[in-house]
Scaffold this active site. Structure first.
Site, PDB file in Angstrom:
ATOM      1  CE  LYS A  10      37.713  70.829  47.812  1.00 38.32           C
ATOM      2  NZ  LYS A  10      37.556  71.397  46.459  1.00 38.32           N
ATOM      3  CE1 TYR A  50      34.666  76.012  47.686  1.00 36.52           C
ATOM      4  CE2 TYR A  50      33.042  74.291  48.036  1.00 36.52           C
ATOM      5  CZ  TYR A  50      34.360  74.694  47.912  1.00 36.52           C
ATOM      6  OH  TYR A  50      35.376  73.773  48.004  1.00 36.52           O
ATOM      7  CG  PHE A  58      32.734  75.807  39.338  1.00 35.27           C
ATOM      8  CD1 PHE A  58      32.879  75.941  40.710  1.00 35.27           C
ATOM      9  CD2 PHE A  58      33.380  76.731  38.517  1.00 35.27           C
ATOM     10  CE1 PHE A  58      33.638  76.966  41.258  1.00 35.27           C
ATOM     11  CE2 PHE A  58      34.142  77.768  39.057  1.00 35.27           C
ATOM     12  CZ  PHE A  58      34.270  77.880  40.433  1.00 35.27           C
ATOM     13  CB  THR A  92      41.828  74.778  41.191  1.00 32.02           C
ATOM     14  OG1 THR A  92      42.078  75.831  42.121  1.00 32.02           O
ATOM     15  CG2 THR A  92      40.395  74.308  41.322  1.00 32.02           C
ATOM     16  CG  ASN A 113      39.934  70.056  44.039  1.00 34.34           C
ATOM     17  OD1 ASN A 113      39.157  69.838  44.960  1.00 34.34           O
ATOM     18  ND2 ASN A 113      40.220  71.274  43.626  1.00 34.34           N
ATOM     19  CG  HIS A 116      38.914  74.723  50.342  1.00 34.52           C
ATOM     20  ND1 HIS A 116      38.639  75.525  49.264  1.00 34.52           N
ATOM     21  CD2 HIS A 116      38.997  75.557  51.421  1.00 34.52           C
ATOM     22  CE1 HIS A 116      38.541  76.783  49.667  1.00 34.52           C
ATOM     23  NE2 HIS A 116      38.753  76.824  50.969  1.00 34.52           N
ATOM     24  CD  GLU A 127      37.815  79.666  52.678  1.00 29.85           C
ATOM     25  OE1 GLU A 127      38.800  78.972  53.017  1.00 29.85           O
ATOM     26  OE2 GLU A 127      37.552  79.930  51.491  1.00 29.85           O
TER      27      GLU A 127
HETATM   28  P1  CMP Z   1      38.335  74.743  45.847  1.00 28.06           P
HETATM   29  O1  CMP Z   1      39.747  75.164  46.007  1.00 28.06           O
HETATM   30  O2  CMP Z   1      37.663  74.113  47.005  1.00 28.06           O
HETATM   31  O3  CMP Z   1      37.469  76.032  45.382  1.00 28.06           O
HETATM   32  C1  CMP Z   1      36.306  75.934  44.572  1.00 28.06           C
HETATM   33  C2  CMP Z   1      36.049  74.542  44.082  1.00 28.06           C
HETATM   34  O4  CMP Z   1      35.147  74.422  43.000  1.00 28.06           O
HETATM   35  C3  CMP Z   1      37.348  73.974  43.560  1.00 28.06           C
HETATM   36  O5  CMP Z   1      38.246  73.722  44.609  1.00 28.06           O
HETATM   37  C4  CMP Z   1      36.852  72.754  42.794  1.00 28.06           C
HETATM   38  O6  CMP Z   1      36.590  71.662  43.653  1.00 28.06           O
HETATM   39  C5  CMP Z   1      35.502  73.245  42.239  1.00 28.06           C
HETATM   40  N1  CMP Z   1      35.572  73.573  40.808  1.00 28.06           N
HETATM   41  C6  CMP Z   1      34.953  72.889  39.846  1.00 28.06           C
HETATM   42  N2  CMP Z   1      35.186  73.425  38.644  1.00 28.06           N
HETATM   43  C7  CMP Z   1      35.985  74.488  38.841  1.00 28.06           C
HETATM   44  C8  CMP Z   1      36.585  75.463  37.978  1.00 28.06           C
HETATM   45  N3  CMP Z   1      36.400  75.436  36.661  1.00 28.06           N
HETATM   46  N4  CMP Z   1      37.368  76.408  38.533  1.00 28.06           N
HETATM   47  C9  CMP Z   1      37.555  76.462  39.873  1.00 28.06           C
HETATM   48  N5  CMP Z   1      37.010  75.561  40.731  1.00 28.06           N
HETATM   49  C10 CMP Z   1      36.243  74.582  40.231  1.00 28.06           C
END
Ligand code: CMP
Length: 138
Positions: A10, A50, A58, A92, A113, A116, A127
């Site tokens: 990311k 997404y 979020f 996550t 984070n 992905h 995806e």
């Molecule tokens: P990712 O695995 O890319 O999938 C969705 C993304 O939304 C997640 O990682 C985070 O970067 C972001 N995100 C932010 N807040 C939340 C949350 N509360 N739960 C899940 N994903 C979140």
């Protein structure tokens, strides 16, 4: 079972120069990278990617973040690679991720984070197709 998954480094991972470190961990796990490119999504492209999260609290924030800078998108291939890669990246929420995982070691909040990974065979198919044509996967 031979699988494919979509991995993304990311914008926070790219801007913090963690591309090499993430790839080192992936390859160190014996996972093969079968496609890779750097892209920058616009807001609509991030929303499309997404779309399963549309309506969640979020959604706006994560699509802003994902379109804020370049990402490295990759297709990973191998036996049970979806689960193996998810184990490598951790939960996550980095605070709940196991020690030694990419998110535990480098994430700074639940959104930023670093990486992905697809969470199912069905989502991986969607995806991968979102970013790559079959001709770009080796
Ligand atoms: P990712 O695995 O890319 O999938 C969705 C993304 O939304 C997640 O990682 C985070 O970067 C972001 N995100 C932010 N807040 C939340 C949350 N509360 N739960 C899940 N994903 C979140």
């Amino acid at each position: 079972m031979k699988e494919r998954t979509l991995a993304i480094i990311k914008p926070d991972g790219v801007s913090r120069n963690l591309v090499g470190e993430v790839i080192r961990r992936i390859e160190g796990e014996g996972i093969r990278i079968s496609a890779a490119k750097m892209i920058r999504m616009d807001k609509d492209q991030a929303k499309g990617f997404y779309q399963v999260h549309e309506g969640k609290p979020f959604f706006e924030s994560v699509t802003d973040f994902m379109s804020s800078g370049p990402c490295l998108v990759m297709v990973l291939e191998g036996d049970d690679v979806i689960g193996r890669y998810r184990k490598l990246i951790g939960a996550t929420d980095y605070k709940r991720a196991d020690e030694g995982t990419i998110r535990r070691d480098f994430a700074t909040d639940i959104e930023k984070n670093i990486v992905h990974g697809s969470d199912s065979v069905e989502n991986a198919k969607f995806e991968i197709k979102y970013f790559f044509s079959e001709l770009e996967i080796f």
